[in-house]
Design a protein around this motif. Structure first.
Motif: not given
Length: 288
Positions: A218-227, A273-280
């Motif tokens: 949920d946190l990742n999705n929220q962050k992804q939507k914001k990015l 993939r996890h790292y790239m998601d974190q770094q946008s």
């Protein structure tokens, strides 16, 4: 060498002592004097005006009290003197025996240690022998100190080892099952399973970890939507020039595009993939 059947005993001996009677002569006179001095100063009132005389009275009374106590100490020293001499004599006699007892005691302790080490080796051999029958490794079974006691029977040791091995096997089977379920759940939610498996190893419950993964997703999705919203806003002011993306408002190069071919294990690629998601970092699959 002393005959083992020989009974060791001390020769007949006796100790003669006369209990000392302590009697205070003229006790009544002493009591009258002490009571008279105490009564004389019993009603002293301490004020600024009487402070000096109160201190003088206290000093005189303390002097009398100390004189009484000094006499008590003198009598106590004389009273204890014959006992102290007797006690020293007994201590010297015991010391002669103790000098012989100590090496025997040390030898028995050393022998007991050797026997305990032999029992430990036997128990370890028994663990090694039994472990294949329970599907566990001998190194996974910790020796219970009570198995090394001389009073513990071989049957009790064997049953104790078997009980521990059953527990170890059940724990290992449960971890394997939980680990498999957790890995699958992580894959479905597209998160790295490694940190969650580490928590499982530390004793965390499976249900808790499932909920924790849900929360993280949920946190990742929220962050992804914001990015994505930020990227969409920024993209409205960007254009591609060659392999670079340029901000149309400032002319600044905000990013570069590269085409890479990456080879790795599933775990490595999930971690990347996890790292790239974190770094946008934007990425997309090219081809099949």
């Amino acid at each position: 060498m002393v005959n083992e059947t020989e009974l060791l005993q001390l020769p007949d001996y006796s100790i003669e002592y006369t209990p000392t009677q302590i009697q205070i002569h003229n006790l009544e006179g002493l009591q009258r004097a002490v009571n008279a001095y105490a009564n004389r100063y019993a009603n002293v009132i301490v004020t600024d005006d009487t402070e000096k005389s109160a201190k003088d009275s206290r000093a005189k009374l303390n002097k009398l009290s100390n004189a009484l106590d000094e006499k008590r100490r003198d009598i106590h020293r004389d009273y204890n003197k014959p006992y102290d001499e007797f006690a020293d004599t007994i201590k010297q006699l015991r010391s002669v025996l103790q000098d012989t007892i100590d090496p025997i005691d040390d030898g028995l302790k050393e022998l007991d240690g050797q026997h305990r080490e032999q029992r430990k080796q036997h128990v370890q051999s028994l663990i090694t022998e039994m472990s294949p029958n329970y599907g566990v490794s001998a190194s996974d079974v910790e020796i219970d100190p009570k198995w090394l006691n001389k009073s513990t029977s071989k049957k009790a040791v064997t049953e104790g080892i078997a009980g521990v091995m059953k527990q170890v096997k059940q724990a290992q089977d449960k971890f394997e099952s939980d680990s498999h379920a957790l890995t699958k759940y992580a894959e479905v939610n597209k998160v790295d399973a490694t940190p969650w498996i580490d928590q499982l190893k530390q004793g965390q419950e499976l249900d808790y970890l499932f909920k924790a993964i849900d929360h993280q997703v949920d946190l990742n999705n929220q962050k992804q939507k914001k990015l994505e919203a930020q990227a969409a806003e920024a993209k409205a002011h960007q254009k591609i020039k060659g392999d670079a993306i340029v901000d149309t408002d400032t002319g600044e190069v905000v990013s570069h595009q590269f085409v890479l071919k990456i080879t790795g294990t599933n775990e490595q690629l999930w971690a990347l993939r996890h790292y790239m998601d974190q770094q946008s970092i934007k990425y997309e699959k090219v081809g099949d």
